[in-house]
Motif scaffolding. Structure first.
Motif, mmCIF file in Angstrom:
data_model
loop_
_atom_site.group_PDB
_atom_site.id
_atom_site.type_symbol
_atom_site.label_atom_id
_atom_site.label_comp_id
_atom_site.label_asym_id
_atom_site.label_seq_id
_atom_site.Cartn_x
_atom_site.Cartn_y
_atom_site.Cartn_z
ATOM 1 N N UNK A 233 0.825 -1.201 0.000
ATOM 2 C CA UNK A 233 0.000 0.000 0.000
ATOM 3 C C UNK A 233 0.859 1.251 0.000
ATOM 4 N N UNK A 234 1.971 1.246 0.743
ATOM 5 C CA UNK A 234 2.891 2.391 0.729
ATOM 6 C C UNK A 234 3.423 2.629 -0.682
ATOM 7 N N UNK A 235 3.743 1.554 -1.387
ATOM 8 C CA UNK A 235 4.219 1.678 -2.768
ATOM 9 C C UNK A 235 3.113 2.202 -3.679
ATOM 10 N N UNK A 236 1.889 1.741 -3.459
ATOM 11 C CA UNK A 236 0.750 2.233 -4.243
ATOM 12 C C UNK A 236 0.525 3.728 -4.009
ATOM 13 N N UNK A 237 0.598 4.174 -2.757
ATOM 14 C CA UNK A 237 0.381 5.579 -2.437
ATOM 15 C C UNK A 237 1.515 6.448 -2.978
ATOM 16 N N UNK A 238 2.711 5.905 -2.993
ATOM 17 C CA UNK A 238 3.820 6.653 -3.580
ATOM 18 C C UNK A 238 3.620 6.825 -5.092
ATOM 19 N N UNK A 239 3.198 5.757 -5.748
ATOM 20 C CA UNK A 239 2.973 5.809 -7.189
ATOM 21 C C UNK A 239 1.783 6.695 -7.546
ATOM 22 N N UNK A 240 0.729 6.650 -6.747
ATOM 23 C CA UNK A 240 -0.509 7.374 -7.049
ATOM 24 C C UNK A 240 -0.438 8.840 -6.658
ATOM 25 N N UNK A 241 0.127 9.121 -5.467
ATOM 26 C CA UNK A 241 0.119 10.489 -4.931
ATOM 27 C C UNK A 241 1.512 11.092 -4.790
ATOM 28 N N UNK A 242 2.539 10.323 -5.082
ATOM 29 C CA UNK A 242 3.899 10.819 -4.894
ATOM 30 C C UNK A 242 4.310 10.900 -3.438
ATOM 31 N N UNK A 243 3.627 10.167 -2.562
ATOM 32 C CA UNK A 243 3.907 10.235 -1.123
ATOM 33 C C UNK A 243 5.105 9.359 -0.768
ATOM 34 N N UNK A 244 6.178 9.937 -0.244
ATOM 35 C CA UNK A 244 7.325 9.111 0.156
ATOM 36 C C UNK A 244 6.992 8.271 1.380
ATOM 37 N N UNK A 245 7.741 7.212 1.580
ATOM 38 C CA UNK A 245 7.531 6.385 2.766
ATOM 39 C C UNK A 245 8.861 5.917 3.323
ATOM 40 N N UNK A 246 8.844 5.581 4.594
ATOM 41 C CA UNK A 246 10.000 5.010 5.265
ATOM 42 C C UNK A 246 9.525 3.907 6.180
ATOM 43 N N UNK A 247 10.438 3.041 6.599
ATOM 44 C CA UNK A 247 10.086 1.972 7.528
ATOM 45 C C UNK A 247 10.667 2.267 8.901
ATOM 46 N N UNK A 248 9.907 1.981 9.930
ATOM 47 C CA UNK A 248 10.354 2.186 11.310
ATOM 48 C C UNK A 248 9.405 1.423 12.228
ATOM 49 N N UNK A 249 9.852 1.199 13.455
ATOM 50 C CA UNK A 249 9.001 0.549 14.454
ATOM 51 C C UNK A 249 9.188 1.266 15.791
ATOM 52 N N UNK A 250 8.526 2.418 15.966
ATOM 53 C CA UNK A 250 8.736 3.252 17.161
ATOM 54 C C UNK A 250 7.890 2.843 18.358
ATOM 55 N N UNK A 251 7.682 1.545 18.544
ATOM 56 C CA UNK A 251 6.806 1.063 19.604
ATOM 57 C C UNK A 251 7.536 0.304 20.712
ATOM 58 N N UNK A 252 8.856 0.272 20.647
ATOM 59 C CA UNK A 252 9.597 -0.433 21.690
ATOM 60 C C UNK A 252 9.697 0.453 22.926
ATOM 61 N N UNK A 253 9.367 -0.091 24.078
ATOM 62 C CA UNK A 253 9.429 0.683 25.316
ATOM 63 C C UNK A 253 10.887 0.932 25.699
ATOM 64 N N UNK A 254 11.107 1.966 26.495
ATOM 65 C CA UNK A 254 12.469 2.285 26.922
ATOM 66 C C UNK A 254 13.044 1.168 27.779
ATOM 67 N N UNK A 255 12.206 0.529 28.596
ATOM 68 C CA UNK A 255 12.672 -0.595 29.409
ATOM 69 C C UNK A 255 13.155 -1.743 28.529
ATOM 70 N N UNK A 256 12.405 -2.031 27.475
ATOM 71 C CA UNK A 256 12.805 -3.116 26.570
ATOM 72 C C UNK A 256 14.060 -2.732 25.796
ATOM 73 N N UNK A 257 14.172 -1.467 25.410
ATOM 74 C CA UNK A 257 15.384 -1.018 24.711
ATOM 75 C C UNK A 257 16.620 -1.204 25.593
ATOM 76 N N UNK A 258 16.500 -0.921 26.885
ATOM 77 C CA UNK A 258 17.641 -1.131 27.790
ATOM 78 C C UNK A 258 18.010 -2.608 27.845
ATOM 79 N N UNK A 259 17.015 -3.467 27.857
ATOM 80 C CA UNK A 259 17.292 -4.912 27.866
ATOM 81 C C UNK A 259 18.023 -5.312 26.588
ATOM 82 N N UNK A 260 17.593 -4.746 25.480
ATOM 83 C CA UNK A 260 18.232 -5.090 24.210
ATOM 84 C C UNK A 260 19.681 -4.620 24.160
ATOM 85 N N UNK A 261 19.947 -3.441 24.680
ATOM 86 C CA UNK A 261 21.312 -2.912 24.640
ATOM 87 C C UNK A 261 22.273 -3.783 25.448
ATOM 88 N N UNK A 262 21.747 -4.537 26.409
ATOM 89 C CA UNK A 262 22.594 -5.443 27.192
ATOM 90 C C UNK A 262 23.067 -6.639 26.363
#
Length: 369
Positions: A233-262
């Motif tokens: 759908x992101x590709x369709x919207x880019x082709x149809x409306x020229x809307x750029x897109x990027x991928x990200x997952x900004x839902x990781x909690x800070x507590x979980x991020x600290x666990x991951x950094x370990x």
């Protein structure tokens, strides 16, 4: 035997993914089954069923309906439902039954639109694919049907694709996303398919706030894709409306991020949907290219080629997953707790990261069912 599961539970199928996208959009959703698939969706694969209303029905196919293909009866039921509900569209979602008897969904669409006067979306799910396939088809059909062509660009609006409980393991993930993106300067955040805080967007038009966001999709400055189910759908919207897109997952909690950094510097296997797994890898590896090479992202679901590293893998069978872990010399695994059942004898560190489509477990931000 291919597909045999001895330790894992079956993952959410494609019809569940389709319903997850459509659930809050104000339409009449009809699962074309005898009742079993609908019961599975409502009881296990759709956590919002216990807290939010949706016009979700089973077609109630009986043996002779399936054998004789009594499409006229289904159309009559749809017309009756449309007369009693303030619905903006109808969605017909396939299951193994219509797949086996080769139901003509295009004919059903024409018949239902003529009878009810409402737009009809058909999703030919078969139950043999996984949830992300159904979600991907549902997103694309929605935007092709409802996104308006005459919208003006709004530099203060951003769209988010892939926000559904099966992908993000939250029933209100849009609230977290809206807060973060508001803090980044976006006044209007369209989490397509979810409307928990939609009154704040100020959008009008369809009568359904969540559907109004889809209608205004051409106006956003960019789209953020947080799950592979939103990529087409992101590709369709880019082709149809020229809307750029990027991928990200900004839902990781800070507590979980600290666990991951370990886990930095360790050989790690991450198992989740691809974009979430990539975000976890970035958090563990930070800016170290050497650390990134030690981290493998694995998934049982869609894998977008341009987001894949050389070492990344796709799993299809339980024994394949078990063998990969056994031979991979991993120090740690980041995955849904359900995968532990298949890893008897493995002694490494395990960091739990729920994936609702795998285990039916929500993240702590939303509470656990």
């Amino acid at each position: 035997m291919k597909g045999l599961l001895k330790y894992l539970s079956p993952f959410a199928p494609d019809q569940s993914g389709a319903v997850s996208v459509l659930y809050e959009l104000g339409g009449i959703i009809v699962i074309c089954d005898a009742g079993g698939c609908t019961g599975n969706i409502c009881g296990f694969d759709e956590p919002r069923w216990f807290e939010k209303k949706s016009a979700l029905f089973s077609a109630g196919l009986r043996d002779m309906d399936a054998i004789l293909g009594r499409d006229d009866r289904l159309v009559e039921k749809l017309d009756d439902a449309a007369r009693h509900l303030d619905a903006k569209f109808i969605a017909l979602v396939g299951t193994p039954v219509p797949a086996v008897i080769a139901t003509d969904f295009r004919a059903l669409k024409r018949m239902a639109e003529k009878k009810t006067g409402l737009p009809v979306i058909t999703l030919e799910c078969t139950g043999t694919h996984l949830y992300d396939r159904g979600a991907s088809d549902a997103y694309l059909s929605l935007f092709q049907t409802f996104a308006k062509k005459d919208t003006k660009k709004d530099p203060h609006a951003v769209g988010v694709l892939g926000v559904n409980p099966l992908d993000v393991s939250m029933t209100h993930g849009d609230r977290i996303l809206r807060k973060k993106l508001n803090d980044e300067g976006y006044a209007r955040v369209y989490c397509y398919g979810m409307d928990s805080d939609s009154e704040k967007t100020g959008e009008k038009g369809s009568g359904s706030p969540a559907l109004a966001m889809v209608e205004q999709a051409g106006s956003v400055a960019k789209n953020i894709v947080i799950a592979p189910s939103g990529m087409r759908t992101a590709e369709y919207l880019q082709k149809t409306y020229g809307t750029p897109y990027e991928t990200a997952y900004p839902l990781l909690s800070e507590e979980f991020r600290r666990r991951l950094r370990s886990l930095a510097g360790k050989r790690v296997l991450i198992v989740h949907q691809q974009i979430a797994a990539n975000e976890i890898r970035r958090e563990i590896a930070a800016d170290s290219a050497e650390n990134r090479e030690k981290i493998v992202c694995g998934t049982w679901f869609m894998q977008v080629p341009e987001l894949k590293k050389t070492q990344d893998v796709t799993f299809e069978r339980e024994e394949e997953f078990v063998s990969f872990v056994k031979n991979g010399a991993f120090d740690a695994i980041v995955a849904d707790a359900r995968f532990r059942r298949a890893l008897r004898g493995w002694k490494g560190e395990f960091a739990e990261c729920p994936h609702f489509a795998v285990s039916g477990t929500l993240t702590e931000e939303d509470g656990i069912l």
